[in-house]
Each structure stands twice: as structure tokens, then as C-alpha cells.
Design a protein around this motif. Structure first.
Motif, PDB file in Angstrom:
ATOM      1  N   PRO A  18      86.952   7.495 -14.879  1.00 35.74           N
ATOM      2  CA  PRO A  18      86.157   8.815 -15.484  1.00 35.74           C
ATOM      3  C   PRO A  18      85.506   9.487 -14.316  1.00 35.74           C
ATOM      4  O   PRO A  18      85.063   8.894 -13.304  1.00 35.74           O
ATOM      5  N   MET A  19      85.269  10.718 -14.586  1.00 39.76           N
ATOM      6  CA  MET A  19      84.237  11.721 -13.639  1.00 39.76           C
ATOM      7  C   MET A  19      83.482  12.492 -14.660  1.00 39.76           C
ATOM      8  O   MET A  19      83.882  12.835 -15.712  1.00 39.76           O
ATOM      9  N   ALA A  20      82.501  13.196 -13.884  1.00 35.20           N
ATOM     10  CA  ALA A  20      81.849  14.256 -14.673  1.00 35.20           C
ATOM     11  C   ALA A  20      81.599  15.326 -13.482  1.00 35.20           C
ATOM     12  O   ALA A  20      81.897  15.202 -12.420  1.00 35.20           O
ATOM     13  N   ASP A  21      81.227  16.451 -14.114  1.00 32.55           N
ATOM     14  CA  ASP A  21      81.022  17.896 -13.267  1.00 32.55           C
ATOM     15  C   ASP A  21      79.978  17.614 -12.484  1.00 32.55           C
ATOM     16  O   ASP A  21      79.799  18.282 -11.455  1.00 32.55           O
ATOM     17  N   SER A  22      78.899  17.059 -13.031  1.00 32.02           N
ATOM     18  CA  SER A  22      77.555  17.118 -12.350  1.00 32.02           C
ATOM     19  C   SER A  22      76.784  15.961 -12.648  1.00 32.02           C
ATOM     20  O   SER A  22      77.065  15.264 -13.648  1.00 32.02           O
ATOM     21  N   ARG A  23      75.546  15.703 -12.068  1.00 33.05           N
ATOM     22  CA  ARG A  23      74.624  14.539 -12.445  1.00 33.05           C
ATOM     23  C   ARG A  23      74.140  14.695 -13.955  1.00 33.05           C
ATOM     24  O   ARG A  23      73.848  13.911 -14.480  1.00 33.05           O
ATOM     25  N   GLU A  24      73.959  15.782 -14.292  1.00 34.08           N
ATOM     26  CA  GLU A  24      73.273  16.109 -15.605  1.00 34.08           C
ATOM     27  C   GLU A  24      74.323  16.424 -16.887  1.00 34.08           C
ATOM     28  O   GLU A  24      74.045  16.474 -17.975  1.00 34.08           O
TER      29      GLU A  24
END
Length: 239
Positions: free
Chosen positions: A28-34
């Protein structure tokens, strides 16, 4: 300084889902910290670091032999993830960013509590100056991220990881995406199909012991010597 928000349990990625994804070659990954949303990634080209192909330069060997940093395993998993999650300059976008969202960080902390996520820390006195973390299952370690606040700290952490994986009977060190830093340390890029072959083979058996157990055994085997010197010598013998 306020602590980062902790996502509700319902938003955490369950350990069984994370492990199923990694055993399938996905992470998994996300686009930003928030960002509360995650997306699943399976690179067409995968970076791995062959355990017998780690490049230990003379300068790195000297740092290892001197035990310049005190190296621990799972001493402060949360601090390592938090350091890795700090925004870093993006050479392409010209701005800072991170893919380690609060949801992802909390999910890996939960996975750590279940014994399947580990960190390697480098300390200068009582100060955490470098480290890495990742996911362990069967004979596989998937490195997630590393950081360095002092010269060679992340390289020392990676050298210890490789040595402990070899001692434990691990087979595959997944680095996910190739970088110049990883290439200089011996990482190579392979196809998705080849990665799946290596992954399946590494999942066939359990390792001899866990990474924390290998770390304890290494320290116990060198009561009157330098553990870093043993690690440096092991790379010289296989290079």
C-alpha cells in the motif's frame, strides 16, 4: 508538540490483509501524510538486494568495524516510521511529500505488534540518527523506507539488516523501487514475473529464527569483540 492523530481501528489495514497483499507481491501507498485513502501497488520492475550481493565499500566497512553507531532491532519502531514519514524534497515535483500517511503508519505499528514488522535503529549515544523498517514473513523482508540524520547511518542499518537476514536464513530482500542509493549498495532490478518466482520460493519455508533473535544471537556471539567487525568481515568473505 502534538502527537499525530491515530486513525480509528476501522480505518487501519488489518494485519491479515497486509500480509496477504505482501505475499501476493502488492503493497500500500498514499498520496500524502494526511490522506485517508490508500492504493495498492505492484511495480512492473522490482528492486531487490541479493543477500550475497550487498556492496560493502571500504569506507562503510571502516564505519562498521568501529561500531560508530549502536545498532538495535525493534527498539523504537514508531520513531523510525515517524522519521521516515517526514516530508522530503521531490526532485521531480520540486516540493516535499511523503507516501506514509497516518493510516499507513498506524497500520504498520499494529503489524509490528503482531510480530511481522521490524525496525533497525542506529544510535549516536541516545540520539536516533538513522534506521529502516519493513515487513517480514516467511523468508522475505520487504523494506519500506529508511532515513539518515548522520553520515552512513542508513547504510549501516541496511548492512546490519542484510547480515541478520543471512544469519536468520531469509532469502529475499525486497526494496520495491530502485534508487541510485540502493544501486550503489548492490540492489538490482528484476521483472514482475521474476519477482513472483523468487517470492513464491521464499514463502515455501520459515526462517531459522526471527530478525530480533538473530540480532540477540549476534551480540551474544561477540561478547569480547566488535559485532560490527563480524558483520564487515562476513561481507568480505562473500564478496
Amino acid at each position: 508538540m502534538h502527537a499525530p492523530p491515530t486513525p480509528p481501528a476501522a480505518q487501519l489495514i488489518p494485519p491479515e490483509v497486509l500480509l496477504l497483499a505482501y505475499r501476493s507481491g502488492v503493497f500500500p501507498m498514499a498520496d500524502s501524510r494526511e490522506d485517508d485513502e490508500i492504493f495498492w501497488v505492484e511495480p512492473r520492475r522490482r528492486a531487490i538486494l541479493p543477500l550475497n550481493g550487498f556492496h560493502c565499500s571500504r569506507s562503510l566497512a571502516k564505519v562498521l568495524k568501529k561500531d560508530h553507531y549502536r545498532v538495535t532491532v525493534d527498539a523504537d519502531f514508531g520513531a523510525v516510521v515517524a522519521a521516515c514519514a517526514q516530508p522530503r524534497p521531490d526532485p521531480e515535483q520540486g516540493e516535499s511529500g511523503t507516501w506514509i500517511s497516518h493510516t499507513i503508519a498506524a497500520s504498520y505499528a499494529n503489524l509490528h505488534r503482531h510480530g511481522h514488522a521490524h525496525s533497525v535503529e542506529c544510535w549516536d549515544g541516545e540520539e536516533l540518527v538513522g534506521g529502516l523498517y519493513g515487513v517480514a514473513f516467511e523468508r522475505v523482508f520487504c523494506g519500506e523506507s529508511m532515513f539518515s540524520r548522520a553520515d552512513n547511518a542508513s547504510k549501516v542499518a541496511l548492512a546490519w539488516l542484510v547480515a541478520l537476514m543471512r544469519k536468520s536464513g531469509f532469502m529475499l530482500l525486497d526494496c520495491q523501487f530502485m534508487t541510485g542509493h540502493l544501486a550503489s549498495l548492490g540492489a538490482v532490478e528484476i521483472s514482475r514475473d521474476r519477482y513472483q518466482e523468487l517470492l513464491a520460493r521464499a514463502c515455501d519455508e520459515e526462517p531459522h529464527c526471527s530478525l530480533p533473535q538473530a540480532h540477540a544471537a549476534l551480540l551474544n556471539s561477540a561478547p569480547y569483540s566488535s559485532p560490527g567487525k563480524l558483520i564487515a568481515q562476513s561481507f568480505t568473505q562473500t564478496s
